[in-house]
Design an enzyme around this catalytic site. Structure first.
Site, PDB file in Angstrom:
ATOM      1  N   ASP A  28       0.824  -1.222   0.000  1.00 33.47           N
ATOM      2  CA  ASP A  28       0.000   0.000   0.000  1.00 33.47           C
ATOM      3  C   ASP A  28       0.856   1.270   0.000  1.00 33.47           C
ATOM      4  O   ASP A  28       0.341   2.378   0.080  1.00 33.47           O
ATOM      5  CB  ASP A  28      -0.992   0.008   1.174  1.00 33.47           C
ATOM      6  CG  ASP A  28      -0.300   0.123   2.531  1.00 33.47           C
ATOM      7  OD1 ASP A  28       0.954   0.098   2.580  1.00 33.47           O
ATOM      8  OD2 ASP A  28      -1.012   0.226   3.545  1.00 33.47           O
ATOM      9  N   ASP A  32       5.104  -0.919   7.434  1.00 37.00           N
ATOM     10  CA  ASP A  32       4.231  -1.563   8.423  1.00 37.00           C
ATOM     11  C   ASP A  32       5.024  -2.577   9.260  1.00 37.00           C
ATOM     12  O   ASP A  32       6.213  -2.802   9.018  1.00 37.00           O
ATOM     13  CB  ASP A  32       3.046  -2.232   7.713  1.00 37.00           C
ATOM     14  CG  ASP A  32       3.495  -3.080   6.522  1.00 37.00           C
ATOM     15  OD1 ASP A  32       4.564  -3.725   6.631  1.00 37.00           O
ATOM     16  OD2 ASP A  32       2.806  -3.076   5.485  1.00 37.00           O
ATOM     17  N   ASP A 101       7.006   4.215  21.545  1.00 36.81           N
ATOM     18  CA  ASP A 101       6.825   5.651  21.652  1.00 36.81           C
ATOM     19  C   ASP A 101       5.598   5.901  22.524  1.00 36.81           C
ATOM     20  O   ASP A 101       4.568   5.253  22.357  1.00 36.81           O
ATOM     21  CB  ASP A 101       6.590   6.241  20.254  1.00 36.81           C
ATOM     22  CG  ASP A 101       7.350   7.526  20.038  1.00 36.81           C
ATOM     23  OD1 ASP A 101       7.110   8.465  20.820  1.00 36.81           O
ATOM     24  OD2 ASP A 101       8.163   7.594  19.103  1.00 36.81           O
ATOM     25  N   ASP A 209       7.437  11.063  24.352  1.00 40.08           N
ATOM     26  CA  ASP A 209       7.340  12.232  23.480  1.00 40.08           C
ATOM     27  C   ASP A 209       7.088  13.513  24.300  1.00 40.08           C
ATOM     28  O   ASP A 209       6.185  13.539  25.142  1.00 40.08           O
ATOM     29  CB  ASP A 209       6.163  11.993  22.527  1.00 40.08           C
ATOM     30  CG  ASP A 209       6.123  12.947  21.361  1.00 40.08           C
ATOM     31  OD1 ASP A 209       7.018  12.879  20.506  1.00 40.08           O
ATOM     32  OD2 ASP A 209       5.180  13.764  21.302  1.00 40.08           O
ATOM     33  N   GLU A 272      11.936  12.551  25.868  1.00 39.49           N
ATOM     34  CA  GLU A 272      12.232  13.534  24.817  1.00 39.49           C
ATOM     35  C   GLU A 272      11.843  14.906  25.343  1.00 39.49           C
ATOM     36  O   GLU A 272      10.702  15.112  25.767  1.00 39.49           O
ATOM     37  CB  GLU A 272      11.457  13.216  23.542  1.00 39.49           C
ATOM     38  CG  GLU A 272      11.952  14.067  22.368  1.00 39.49           C
ATOM     39  CD  GLU A 272      10.859  14.615  21.486  1.00 39.49           C
ATOM     40  OE1 GLU A 272      11.158  14.985  20.339  1.00 39.49           O
ATOM     41  OE2 GLU A 272       9.685  14.710  21.932  1.00 39.49           O
ATOM     42  N   HIS A 344      13.463  11.195  13.201  1.00 37.67           N
ATOM     43  CA  HIS A 344      12.405  11.459  12.208  1.00 37.67           C
ATOM     44  C   HIS A 344      12.022  12.937  12.142  1.00 37.67           C
ATOM     45  O   HIS A 344      11.194  13.308  11.324  1.00 37.67           O
ATOM     46  CB  HIS A 344      11.190  10.605  12.544  1.00 37.67           C
ATOM     47  CG  HIS A 344      10.583  10.992  13.871  1.00 37.67           C
ATOM     48  ND1 HIS A 344      11.228  10.764  15.079  1.00 37.67           N
ATOM     49  CD2 HIS A 344       9.430  11.611  14.189  1.00 37.67           C
ATOM     50  CE1 HIS A 344      10.475  11.223  16.058  1.00 37.67           C
ATOM     51  NE2 HIS A 344       9.380  11.748  15.547  1.00 37.67           N
ATOM     52  N   ASP A 345      12.581  13.769  13.022  1.00 34.62           N
ATOM     53  CA  ASP A 345      12.265  15.203  13.034  1.00 34.62           C
ATOM     54  C   ASP A 345      13.399  16.064  12.500  1.00 34.62           C
ATOM     55  O   ASP A 345      13.271  17.291  12.467  1.00 34.62           O
ATOM     56  CB  ASP A 345      11.987  15.673  14.474  1.00 34.62           C
ATOM     57  CG  ASP A 345      10.742  15.052  15.077  1.00 34.62           C
ATOM     58  OD1 ASP A 345       9.822  14.694  14.321  1.00 34.62           O
ATOM     59  OD2 ASP A 345      10.693  14.940  16.316  1.00 34.62           O
TER      60      ASP A 345
HETATM   61  O1  TEU Z   1       8.671  16.229  18.640  1.00 33.90           O
HETATM   62  C1  TEU Z   1       8.842  17.223  19.603  1.00 33.90           C
HETATM   63  C2  TEU Z   1       9.275  18.499  19.129  1.00 33.90           C
HETATM   64  O2  TEU Z   1       9.686  19.318  19.906  1.00 33.90           O
HETATM   65  C3  TEU Z   1       9.116  18.786  17.695  1.00 33.90           C
HETATM   66  O3  TEU Z   1       8.253  19.857  17.568  1.00 33.90           O
HETATM   67  C4  TEU Z   1      10.387  19.147  17.148  1.00 33.90           C
HETATM   68  O4  TEU Z   1      10.835  20.310  17.776  1.00 33.90           O
HETATM   69  C5  TEU Z   1      10.191  19.437  15.718  1.00 33.90           C
HETATM   70  O5  TEU Z   1       9.710  18.296  15.102  1.00 33.90           O
HETATM   71  C6  TEU Z   1      11.484  19.818  15.107  1.00 33.90           C
HETATM   72  O6  TEU Z   1      11.204  20.377  13.893  1.00 33.90           O
HETATM   73  C7  TEU Z   1       7.861  15.170  18.983  1.00 33.90           C
HETATM   74  C8  TEU Z   1       7.904  14.130  17.888  1.00 33.90           C
HETATM   75  O7  TEU Z   1       9.194  13.621  17.779  1.00 33.90           O
HETATM   76  C9  TEU Z   1       7.403  14.747  16.628  1.00 33.90           C
HETATM   77  O8  TEU Z   1       7.494  13.883  15.525  1.00 33.90           O
HETATM   78  C10 TEU Z   1       5.974  15.136  16.855  1.00 33.90           C
HETATM   79  O9  TEU Z   1       5.498  15.824  15.727  1.00 33.90           O
HETATM   80  C11 TEU Z   1       5.814  16.033  18.085  1.00 33.90           C
HETATM   81  O10 TEU Z   1       6.535  15.563  19.206  1.00 33.90           O
HETATM   82  C12 TEU Z   1       4.375  16.067  18.504  1.00 33.90           C
HETATM   83  O11 TEU Z   1       4.005  14.815  19.007  1.00 33.90           O
END
Ligand code: TEU
Length: 569
Positions: A28, A32, A101, A209, A272, A344-345
């Site tokens: 898809d 997953d 998470d 988180d 985090e 991932h951020d």
């Molecule tokens: O991210 C926390 C966070 O502070 C983010 O806003 C981060 O500063 C930003 O992504 C940087 O550009 C956590 C998760 O890792 C993120 O993926 C989520 O979007 C966020 O919390 C809300 O749950």
């Protein structure tokens, strides 16, 4: 922590999977759990100890699963609870652990708790979220009528009006991610019960988180205060009201008692914490206080922009040294560091802090990895980082998927910023850079899916992929294997003291790690220039090479992006 019995995670390496982009088993176009199960050999082969799985819970996917509508199930998009149980068993069978998470600062607006809370001001769950009337003297919905002036992490105000009820609800992130009210004990105990349920199922801990945002600075009558105005925006900065709020430690200690007591030793508890300081982190990770084992802090990934992440500027290596150096020193005797470049951020480190041109991509990726993994703390490898995956190409706005990027674009353009400049910053800093599919092989979708991937595969996949690197001892992958193995084998890497060298040098990052009379010297050339080691560190000549990223031609010369770990005592 006693020196005789350091916790297991001091010598562990964590691997993060962002399931949506890891491996798709059903065609898809979205990764997953079936895909994760297919690729476990990749993890064993790398030698990592823990898998941190980004959210797979039922979710409308407004923020790719960080908006959860049911904490105790798996979204059909990702598979089933049975597959998660299978994953736990498979990992445990291979000697690995699974960390979930935990997203409990907020839920999805589709979570039954929020639906009920929203249904009426008299709902028994009304107080589970933050509801407030409009600012005094202003009608609901009027410009500036939000209860506070706070700017959301994802642009716009942190308050959205519920037209039906006439009140606003708080969301520090997207409007589809309402904040839970941790002041309410029922909320806390519902979360703790859910956490125990996961531990009983066999998971080995949580990556929590934004856990330092759960306590808001609320006055005795429930009032929340405006923050200082943000330049160029009609909003204020919420930091002093929401970051490490007054009850943060109390809540985490309560969570610890309610959830982790009696089983803490085998678990991994990671908080985090955007905006956390070293001083706060010492408190959060002091084992005697029983809060969390380590924090994920953001200082080093905030050095290459001014104000907003979308105003990037080049990193100065001396700033990085000052920051990492302070964290290493601050948590030397109490507490513990997490070490990461990618997640991932964040945009991809090889593009952001290294040099992703063909000439230096492999060397700079391995140099940065060596620098990071040899610090004191627990290293995290984000999927694809072990392959040297780089930022991708975005031709136009349509290529972006992330809510943070899209909201930012809308707000910036609405405030009169030049669309091309906004796009240029997004290309560099967007979280989507980290979210392109993992590159497994040279096939058309990089072996990620038989369907159409939800976000485009990076065009460099034909050259940069796991299949090409698996048996190549010179690859980024092979180098990561060696780094993981070194941490497992050498107690100096896991537990040695840290001393920064050359704090003012703009290109060479050097430090020592020492334990029980044994010393490692780490020298990393974070540049494309050559340096003579004798001139840099005259008193440190010689030493046995423990690990390096380039074949040493002349021991006296540090080549571009060369990293060496030497035993000097
Ligand atoms: O991210 C926390 C966070 O502070 C983010 O806003 C981060 O500063 C930003 O992504 C940087 O550009 C956590 C998760 O890792 C993120 O993926 C989520 O979007 C966020 O919390 C809300 O749950």
């Amino acid at each position: 922590m006693t020196p005789e019995q350091p916790p297991w995670w001091t010598r562990a390496v964590v691997y993060q999977i962002y399931p949506r982009s890891f491996m798709d088993s059903d065609g898809d176009g979205i990764g997953d759990l079936g895909g994760v199960l297919q690729r476990l050999d990749h993890l064993s082969d790398l030698g990592v100890d823990v898998l941190w799985l980004s959210p797979v819970y039922p979710s409308p996917q407004a923020d790719n699963g960080y908006d959860i509508s049911d904490y105790q199930d798996v979204d059909p998009l990702f598979g089933s609870l049975a597959q998660l149980d299978e994953l736990i068993a498979e990992l445990h069978g291979r000697g690995m652990k699974l960390v979930m998470d935990l997203v409990v600062n907020h839920t999805s607006d589709q979570h039954p708790w929020f639906r009920e809370s929203r249904s009426s001001p008299d709902s028994p769950k009304r107080d589970w979220y933050w509801w407030r009337p409009p600012r005094a003297g202003l009608p609901a919905g009027a410009p500036g009528a939000e209860p506070t002036n706070w700017h959301s992490f994802f642009s716009g105000p942190t308050w959205t009006l519920d037209e039906a009820g006439g009140e606003y609800f708080l969301h520090l992130f997207d409007r589809r991610q309402p904040d839970l009210n941790w002041e309410n004990p029922e909320v806390r105990h519902a979360v703790y019960a859910m956490m125990r349920w996961w531990l009983d199922r066999g998971v080995d801990g949580f990556r929590m988180d934004v856990i330092n945002l759960i306590s808001k600075d609320v006055g005795p009558d429930g009032e929340l205060r405006d923050g200082p105005p943000l330049p160029g925006l009609p909003y204020g900065d919420a930091t002093t009201s929401v970051v490490c709020g007054p009850r943060s430690h109390e809540f985490l200690q309560e969570m610890h008692r309610e959830v982790f007591d009696g089983r803490r030793e085998s678990l991994l508890l990671v908080g985090e914490m955007p905006g956390v300081t070293v001083e706060e982190a010492r408190l959060f990770t002091d084992p005697a206080r029983a809060e969390v084992d380590m924090v994920f802090q953001f200082e080093h990934v905030g050095l290459d922009f001014t104000g907003s992440k979308f105003s990037p500027r080049p990193l100065r290596l001396t700033d990085l040294k000052a920051s990492f150096g302070r964290w290493q020193a601050g948590l030397a005797d109490v507490g513990w560091n997490s070490l990461y470049w990618d997640n991932h951020d964040q945009p991809r480190a090889v593009s952001r802090f290294g040099d992703d041109s063909p000439r230096y991509r492999r060397d700079s990726a391995t140099c940065l990895a060596t620098l990071l993994h040899l610090h004191r703390g627990t290293p995290y490898v984000y999927q694809g980082e072990e392959l040297g995956m780089a930022n991708t190409r975005f031709d136009g706005l349509d290529d972006f998927r992330d809510v943070e990027s899209l909201n930012h674009h809308a707000q910036a353009v609405a405030h009169g910023e030049d669309p091309d400049t906004v796009l240029a910053a997004m290309r560099r800093m967007s979280r989507d850079n980290a979210r392109t599919p993992v590159q497994w092989d040279a096939g058309p979708t990089a072996g990620f899916t038989t369907g159409t991937p939800w976000i485009a595969v990076n065009p460099d996949a034909a050259e940069w992929n796991a299949a090409a690197q698996r048996d190549d001892p010179h690859s980024v992958l092979a180098h990561h294997r060696r780094l993981v193995a070194l941490r497992h084998a050498d107690p100096v890497v896991a537990l040695g003291d840290f001393t920064m060298l050359l704090p003012h040098h703009e290109s060479v990052y050097a430090f020592t790690r020492s334990l029980d009379g044994s010393t490692l010297l780490v020298v990393c050339n974070v540049s494309a220039h050559e340096y003579r080691l004798g001139e840099l560190l005259p008193e440190m000549g010689g030493g046995e090479l423990v690990l390096g990223n380039l074949a040493v031609e002349d021991p006296a010369v540090l080549r571009p992006w060369e990293a060496r770990v030497l035993r000097v005592g």
